[in-house]
Each structure stands twice: as structure tokens, then as C-alpha cells.
Design an enzyme around this catalytic site. Structure first.
Site, PDB file in Angstrom:
ATOM      1  N   TYR A 141     -12.254 -21.209  66.102  1.00  0.00           N
ATOM      2  CA  TYR A 141     -12.676 -19.841  65.950  1.00  0.00           C
ATOM      3  C   TYR A 141     -13.098 -19.266  67.180  1.00  0.00           C
ATOM      4  O   TYR A 141     -13.197 -17.950  67.499  1.00  0.00           O
ATOM      5  CB  TYR A 141     -13.690 -19.530  64.791  1.00  0.00           C
ATOM      6  N   LYS A 192     -10.733 -34.308  60.516  1.00  0.00           N
ATOM      7  CA  LYS A 192      -9.533 -34.855  60.470  1.00  0.00           C
ATOM      8  C   LYS A 192      -9.410 -35.815  61.923  1.00  0.00           C
ATOM      9  O   LYS A 192      -8.710 -35.715  62.737  1.00  0.00           O
ATOM     10  CB  LYS A 192      -8.500 -33.780  60.927  1.00  0.00           C
ATOM     11  N   ASP A 248     -13.499 -22.679  56.189  1.00  0.00           N
ATOM     12  CA  ASP A 248     -13.082 -21.681  55.754  1.00  0.00           C
ATOM     13  C   ASP A 248     -12.170 -21.620  54.590  1.00  0.00           C
ATOM     14  O   ASP A 248     -11.986 -21.258  53.582  1.00  0.00           O
ATOM     15  CB  ASP A 248     -12.481 -20.736  56.892  1.00  0.00           C
ATOM     16  N   ASP A 252     -12.474 -21.383  50.341  1.00  0.00           N
ATOM     17  CA  ASP A 252     -11.658 -20.708  49.341  1.00  0.00           C
ATOM     18  C   ASP A 252     -11.079 -21.547  48.121  1.00  0.00           C
ATOM     19  O   ASP A 252     -11.044 -21.150  46.882  1.00  0.00           O
ATOM     20  CB  ASP A 252     -10.437 -20.052  49.948  1.00  0.00           C
TER      21      ASP A 252
HETATM   22  C1  IPM Z   1     -14.576 -15.775  55.534  1.00  0.00           C
HETATM   23  C2  IPM Z   1     -13.340 -14.924  56.001  1.00  0.00           C
HETATM   24  C3  IPM Z   1     -13.698 -14.796  57.417  1.00  0.00           C
HETATM   25  C4  IPM Z   1     -13.828 -16.232  58.369  1.00  0.00           C
HETATM   26  C5  IPM Z   1     -12.767 -13.746  58.553  1.00  0.00           C
HETATM   27  C6  IPM Z   1     -12.870 -12.421  57.540  1.00  0.00           C
HETATM   28  C7  IPM Z   1     -13.037 -13.653  59.803  1.00  0.00           C
HETATM   29  O1  IPM Z   1     -12.174 -15.459  55.697  1.00  0.00           O
HETATM   30  O2  IPM Z   1     -15.904 -15.393  55.893  1.00  0.00           O
HETATM   31  O3  IPM Z   1     -14.381 -17.048  54.990  1.00  0.00           O
HETATM   32  O4  IPM Z   1     -12.583 -16.519  58.399  1.00  0.00           O
HETATM   33  O5  IPM Z   1     -14.707 -16.863  58.425  1.00  0.00           O
HETATM   34 MG    MG Z   2     -12.487 -17.247  54.503  1.00  0.00          MG
END
Ligand code: IPM
Ligand code: MG
Length: 358
Positions: A141, A192, A248, A252
Site C-alpha cells: 500500500y 505467503k 484488506d 471482506d
Molecule cells: C478498507 C478499504 C480501503 C483499503 C480503501 C478504501 C483504500 O478497502 O478500509 O478496507 O484498501 O484499505
Molecule cells: Mg477493504
């Protein structure tokens, strides 16, 4: 002492969900004596529209002065075409980085009444309560060099750098071990290491930090396997610690185990537990302004703020219990609807939570 909270509504559904969270804070103030002061600030696309910068200097100043920050969501199609450095997401990343919010806590907890909302079988997710600890200020990032360029043969290419320093790994590992100690003392580090040197190094350093926590059972897992195991048998995990990018993606994934990404709060903390709190979902431009968004992840983010940054555990519990009460009474936003429940909008859901505060 009055807690100073910076409210960054952001874009898309941000103003609606942060509005609901604000009402909850106001109710805690008027009915339960919580000493808070809320100040609004511009962030993301809203910042771009007003000042040309997704993280305006005023917002940065307010963020530094605040005791805690509540963020709705940033981004949307309106700002996708502008220069990369000026996109809404970059404002969020700059704020995380400048405040050194390296420790991102993303709990995935299944509310029993929502078991049917998960796409997984109830017995797979029943009782699920896991904590994902995501490193938030390093990795690909922020690594340099990065960019899109043209090589010697005249072909365009894109590149990013996955880099972790030893101190970055050590501090997130310590945070994760400390959190594991407050739970079932089981920590799984995800990497990984079979392919990427930077995460082979991650594994080495996490193992070394683990020597200081002999009471915590540390295991390691490759990220591809972790993704599979999270869907196959998520209850084998208690605390997971992982890199920024893997965190990240896995957060999700973990959110959907609980039925809806609209339910999950998060905390991003620095070394002194100052933090920014935000739902893990995005700005959902498709439903923005329609009074349809689920405000519960944002409301639960306020609970995390009270618990982790402001030392107001009793007030945090009030919010969490109110959310459970409202769900148990059968009220749902559209994303968590189920047979026999009543669908209500963002504002109404906020009001129900306020009413249920005890
Ligand atoms: C999260 C989001 C962010 C990230 C984006 C919006 C930059 O997906 O907080 O998970 O990738 O960290
Ligand atoms: Mg995210």
C-alpha cells in the site's frame, strides 16, 4: 474530561450512516452523561469538491487535535478519473499513515439473530467471533517505488513494492499477541512465506516476538489456505494477524461469514490507542441518498471507539446491547433482511437504536 471526536462523513452513504451514529452519541450525551464534543470535517470526495484535496489541511489539523475520529466512507465514480494522488482513497491512506494508525482491528462477530443472513450454513458460522488484526501503514500500500511507466522496449508496465521493516512487523505482532491474551490465546499469522521474501521475513519476526508470549499458541498459515479455511471452518480461528493487503482481502471475506458487510465496525489505532473508527464497507454510491444503507457498522464503530480509545466501556456496552435488542425485535435494513423481519431505512434504524439504549 470531554472527548473531542472528529466526524468525517465522507462520500456516498457516508453522511447518512455518520448521521445515525451522531444521533447515538447525542443520546448517550443527553441521557447517560457521556462528555463528548463533535466536530465535522471534510474528507475524500467531499474534501476534493470543497478544497481540491481529499485530506484538506484543516481536516489533518482537526484529526491531530481530536481524541478519536469517526469516518463514514470515501470514494465513488465521480472521482475515479482524477489523478491517482488526488483520489478520495489517498486521503484515507494519508490520514492512516500520518497518524500512524498501524493496528487495524476488524472483528467478525455473528449476531445469533442474523445466522440466517449468512450465505454459509448456520452450523458453520453459529457462534463465530473472530478478530482480524490487519497491519495498516506498511506493505504494498505504501511501498516505493510504485507507478506506471514505460520500459526500455517501449512497453508500459505497472509496479508496486511489498516492503516491511522489522520494527513495523514487531509492533503489529505485539498488538496481536496482546489482543490474543485478552481472548482465547490463539493467534494465527497469515503470510505467503512460500513465495514472497517480505512475508517470509514477516513469519520470522512474528515467531520471534512469539517467544515473549509463551502462553499464546501461535500458528502460521499461507494466505490462500487461510481464505479457504475461513470459508470451510471459520471457527478454528480466534485472532488472525496479517499484512495490509492480505488483511484488506480477508476482512471482506470474513465479513460475509457474518451475513453482511453492513454490520462490521473497525478500529485503526496508533501506539497510544488514539484511533480512527470506520465501518469496513465502502461508500456504496448505488444506494447513496436513498435511506437504505445499514448504519449498524458505523454505530458499532462508535462502540469500538468508546471501548478502545475513550475508555468508556459502559457506554460501549450500551450501544452493543441496543443493536442486539433492535435486531432481536425483528427490524432489519435491506442487506440483512430475512423472512419474518421488518425492513426499515437508515434513519429509522438509527432511531430504533437510540430508543433501545439503556
Ligand atoms: C478498507 C478499504 C480501503 C483499503 C480503501 C478504501 C483504500 O478497502 O478500509 O478496507 O484498501 O484499505
Ligand atoms: Mg477493504
Amino acid at each position: 474530561m470531554t472527548h473531542k471526536i472528529l466526524m468525517l462523513a465522507g462520500d456516498g452513504i457516508g453522511p447518512e450512516i455518520v448521521g445515525a451514529a451522531r444521533d447515538v452519541l447525542l443520546a448517550l450525551q443527553s441521557r447517560f452523561g457521556l462528555a463528548v464534543e463533535m466536530e465535522p470535517g471534510l474528507m475524500g470526495g467531499a474534501g476534493i469538491d470543497a478544497t481540491g484535496d481529499p485530506l484538506p489541511a484543516d481536516t489533518q489539523r482537526l484529526a491531530e487535535a481530536a481524541d478519536a475520529i469517526l469516518l463514514g466512507a470515501v470514494g465513488g465514480p465521480k472521482w475515479e478519473k482524477i489523478a491517482r494522488e488526488q483520489r478520495p482513497e489517498r486521503g484515507l491512506l494519508r490520514l492512516r499513515s500520518s497518524l500512524e494508525l498501524f493496528c487495524n482491528l476488524r472483528p467478525a462477530v455473528l449476531f445469533p439473530v442474523l445466522a440466517a443472513a449468512s450465505t454459509l450454513k448456520p452450523e458453520v458460522v453459529d457462534g463465530l467471533d473472530l478478530m482480524l488484526v490487519r497491519e495498516l501503514t506498511g506493505d504494498i500500500y505504501f511501498g516505493k517505488p510504485r507507478g506506471i511507466a514505460v520500459n526500455a522496449e517501449g512497453e508500459r508496465y505497472g509496479f508496486n513494492t511489498l516492503v516491511y521493516t522489522e520494527s513495523e512487523i514487531r509492533r503489529i505482532a505485539h498488538s496481536a499477541f496482546r489482543i490474543a491474551r485478552l481472548r482465547t490465546r490463539k493467534l494465527c499469522s497469515v503470510d505467503k512465506a512460500n513465495v514472497l521474501e517480505a512475508t517470509e521475513f514477516w513469519r520470522e519476526i512474528v515467531s520471534d516476538v512469539g517467544l515473549e508470549y509463551p502462553d499464546v499458541a501461535l500458528s502460521h498459515m499461507y494466505v490462500d489456505n487461510a481464505a479457504m479455511q475461513l470459508v470451510r471452518a471459520p471457527k478454528q480461528f480466534d485472532v488472525i494477524v496479517t499484512t495490509n493487503l492480505f488483511g484488506d482481502i480477508l476482512s471482506d471475506l470474513a465479513s460475509m461469514l457474518t451475513g453482511s458487510i453492513g454490520m462490521l465496525p473497525s478500529a485503526s489505532l496508533n501506539a497510544t490507542s488514539k484511533g480512527m473508527f470506520e465501518p469496513i464497507h465502502g461508500s456504496a454510491p448505488d444506494i447513496a441518498g436513498k435511506d437504505m444503507a445499514n448504519p449498524l457498522a458505523t454505530i458499532l464503530s462508535v462502540a469500538m471507539m468508546l471501548r478502545y480509545s475513550l475508555d468508556e466501556v459502559a457506554q460501549a456496552t450500551r450501544i452493543e446491547q441496543a443493536v442486539e435488542t433492535v435486531l432481536a425485535t425483528g427490524f432489519r435494513t435491506a442487506d440483512i433482511q430475512a423472512p419474518g423481519t421488518q425492513i426499515i431505512g437508515t434513519r429509522e434504524m438509527g432511531r430504533k437504536v437510540v430508543e433501545a439504549l439503556r
